[in-house]
Motif scaffolding. Structure first.
Motif, short mmCIF file in Angstrom:
data_model
loop_
_atom_site.label_atom_id
_atom_site.label_comp_id
_atom_site.label_asym_id
_atom_site.label_seq_id
_atom_site.Cartn_x
_atom_site.Cartn_y
_atom_site.Cartn_z
N LYS A 84 0.83 -1.21 0.00
CA LYS A 84 0.00 0.00 0.00
C LYS A 84 0.87 1.26 0.00
O LYS A 84 0.50 2.27 -0.61
N GLN B 84 0.64 4.18 -2.77
CA GLN B 84 0.28 5.54 -2.34
C GLN B 84 1.31 6.57 -2.80
O GLN B 84 0.95 7.70 -3.15
N VAL C 154 -5.06 4.13 -2.86
CA VAL C 154 -5.35 3.61 -1.52
C VAL C 154 -6.24 4.61 -0.80
O VAL C 154 -6.05 5.82 -0.92
N LEU D 37 -7.16 -0.98 -0.78
CA LEU D 37 -6.62 -0.78 -2.13
C LEU D 37 -7.77 -0.57 -3.12
O LEU D 37 -8.64 -1.42 -3.26
N GLY E 135 -5.55 1.59 -7.70
CA GLY E 135 -4.34 1.04 -7.07
C GLY E 135 -4.05 -0.36 -7.56
O GLY E 135 -2.89 -0.73 -7.81
#
Length: 643
Positions: free
Chosen positions: A239, A243, A250, A255, A259
């Motif tokens: 994540k 990001q 995210v 997610l 993403g």
């Protein structure tokens, strides 16, 4: 989301090695096969097989060596056409062989239409002098820009065993985990079909339907695809990477779709295609990014006079889907809403003929529920596999085997004197300008067109017809252009797929009736010869014009002789279809009636009846003789006893 290697259903990968004479083809193969420096190398190496455990994917590789001499050119071309991948060699110490890649070999592959991945191998790396020490990227960059079929470039040496196994590993990988279906190098983005497939997978994994994959959902996804859970620290790491590069990838819930897509684009850019392919294959996708056959239990074994229909389970599902996309609750879905419906399919199946204009639309171009179901019925009739796949693409998650049913044979329907199909297929015959297209347009509620436009290609019209008692049946009209009649009827099983044949003619014109009569007789004869006789109806179109008297009399006589109903007069111009569509359905429901019978057919039937009667007479006579003989023997036995 650490990756694993994607399984492939391939039994093996065939790699053909080509290149200029003396570039090190045979030495490269020998070194790879023996995993040692080759001592004695043949001019052309015999076919060599690397065992399944040679590479992580556990798929055997067969390597084919080739000669570049002119006398072996035919053999070389044959091998190229059988290749799954090509290794194209040049010698690092011979710059001329490098320039020959773009001046001869790669254009030649295109000329031969060799559409497989190409791995460029720079052999004899150990012999390259200091004066040629240019980076591989600098040398190959422009060539790869021009020839996108080049998957990878590797420099190697059979003498020092540098990167020899890598050459064939990349060749195998390019076949088992191809880049082309997934990624557009020019745009540096995932291809539309790949995005659609990944979007469907994301939706399937988002169990709580909150638009994000939670840590638990991510972990479940990882276990399903790679048989290994993600550690909490790994989830945090994944994540964080997303990001940093994709802020909307995210959110607080987990997610997001963006993403998820970003992660796969990242894997592909870093050469980790096997990770994305492992995911796609786990969810049933093949190399074309369509569902594989093993995920589609399409009923395949059925007779030519059977067809596939949507089962009640599928119809119920489609009712629910329609309600979901009819956002304003006006009883119709807009084209944009239909596009959204198919965003998880490879593409919208209804954007092209024969589906595009086959159903009735509202003034705004929207589809009603009847039209929506009609299009699905048509797709199921013409292409059951595609219909089943699209039902799954748009979200059906139950047992796919419950979605389609195979109808009873039409020959059995005739014997039982009743058809219980839900979808009837009607072939519309007739000469040019008779009014076939006008009939189809009227069926779809379209206005009568004054200007004549000849029909080219397949033309279908499908709609729901309300019958007495509130019963709904779907009717598919298939227009057969005059120039295609001969081709259609040349197939002995042509009529097997037909429930009713209608013959449209211009009732005001002599030629039109004459041609129609010829077509009707052809269909009647084919039905008798093939055993797939179909009910036939004559439609006397353009009833608003002055009738051609002889045609009126002759059509009445012909229909009587053939044992079918008299012609149905209709006028699409004044909007009087004379209940013709309900009459077509009624004819289909009583398939034993209105099957035309020619004089030849009647004589044949009489002959068969005579033969069967004779056989019955003979068998009865034989039975009487046997009984008589038995009685005589019994009598003789009694007489002997009494004597």
């Amino acid at each position: 989301m650490p990756g694993g290697s994607g399984s492939s259903s391939r039994a093996g990968v065939r790699v053909v090695v080509v290149g200029d004479r003396g570039t090190g083809k045979s030495s490269l193969i020998s070194a790879a096969a023996t995993e040692s420096v080759p001592e004695k190398v043949p001019p052309v190496h015999p076919p060599t097989r690397l065992p399944p455990d040679f590479y992580p994917d556990r798929v055997p590789v067969t390597i084919i060596d080739t000669s570049s001499s002119l006398e072996h050119r035919v053999k070389l071309n044959e091998e190229l056409k059988r290749a799954d991948a090509v290794v194209l060699t040049y010698a690092c110490n011979q710059p001329i062989t490098l320039s020959r890649l773009s001046s001869y070999w790669l254009p030649e592959f295109r000329h031969l239409e060799v559409k497989v991945p190409v791995i460029v191998a720079g052999c004899k790396l150990d012999l390259r002098g200091e004066n040629h020490a240019t980076s591989l990227e600098e040398v190959m960059g422009p060539i790869m820009q021009q020839f996108r079929e080049i998957e990878t470039c590797v420099e190697c040496s059979a003498t020092t065993m540098i990167q020899v196994p890598d050459v064939f590993y990349y060749a195998q990988k390019a076949v088992l985990h191809p880049t082309a279906p997934l990624f557009d190098h020019d745009e540096q983005t995932l291809k539309p079909r790949c995005v659609r497939a990944l979007k469907r997978i994301f939706i399937l994994c988002d169990h709580d339907m909150d638009g994000a994959l939670s840590d638990a959902e991510l972990n479940e996804f990882q276990v399903k695809c790679f048989n290994a859970p993600l550690q909490p620290a790994e989830i945090v790491g994944v994540k964080r990477v997303v990001q940093e590069k994709q802020p909307d990838g995210v959110n607080d819930l987990g997610l997001t779709l963006n993403g998820f897509l970003f992660l796969h684009a990242l894997f592909i850019e870093k050469g980790r295609l096997e990770t994305t392919w492992a995911v796609l294959r786990k969810f049933g996708y093949g190399d074309d990014l369509e569902l594989r056959d093993d995920f589609l239990p399409v009923p395949t074994k059925h007779a030519p006079d059977q067809s596939a229909e949507l089962a009640s389970e599928a119809v119920e599902f489609l009712h629910g889907i329609f309600g979901l996309y009819d956002i304003d609750n006006d009883g119709a879905v807009r084209p944009a809403e239909l596009e959204d419906l198919f965003l998880t399919a490879p593409e919208s199946p209804w954007d092209e003929s024969p589906y595009k204009d086959a159903a009735e639309t509202t003034a705004m171009g929207n589809l009603t529920l009847n039209s929506f179901l009609s299009k699905w019925a048509l797709m199921t009739l013409l292409d059951p596999r595609r219909s089943l796949a699209n039902l799954i693409y748009i979200g059906y998650s139950g047992d796919p085997a419950a979605l389609l049913r195979v109808t009873r044979r039409r020959s059995a329907d005739r014997k039982k004197q009743r058809s219980e199909r839900n979808v009837y297929r009607c072939f519309v015959f007739g000469p040019k300008k008779a009014g076939k297209s006008a009939l189809l347009n009227s069926f779809l509620g379209r206005p009568f067109a004054e200007n004549y436009t000849p029909t080219t290609g397949e033309q279908y019209a499908v709609n729901v017809v309300d019958q007495i008692g509130g019963i709904k049946k779907t009717l598919v009209l298939q227009e057969i252009p005059e120039e295609r009649v001969k081709k259609v009827l040349s197939n002995k099983e042509a009529l097997a797929a037909c429930d009713v044949a209608v013959f449209v003619y211009d009732s005001s014109e002599e030629y039109s009736w004459k041609r129609t009569k010829e077509q009707l007789m052809e269909v009647a004869r084919l039905g008798e010869d093939s055993g797939y006789g179909v009910p036939c109806l004559l439609i006397a179109a353009k009833d608003d014009l002055k009738p051609y008297t002889i045609a009126v009399q002759d059509s009445a006589r012909v229909s009587q002789e053939l044992g079918i109903e008299p012609p149905i007069p209709v006028s699409m111009k004044i909007g009087d279809p004379n209940n013709v569509f309900s009459r077509i359905i009624k004819t289909a429901e009583q398939p034993h009636l209105n099957i035309p019978e020619t004089e030849t057919g009647r004589n044949r039937k009489r002959y068969r009846h005579l033969i069967s009667s004779s056989l019955v007479f003979v068998s009865v006579g034989a039975a009487v003789a046997v009984v008589g003989l038995a009685a005589y023997r019994a009598y003789a036995a009694r007489r002997n006893t009494s004597g």
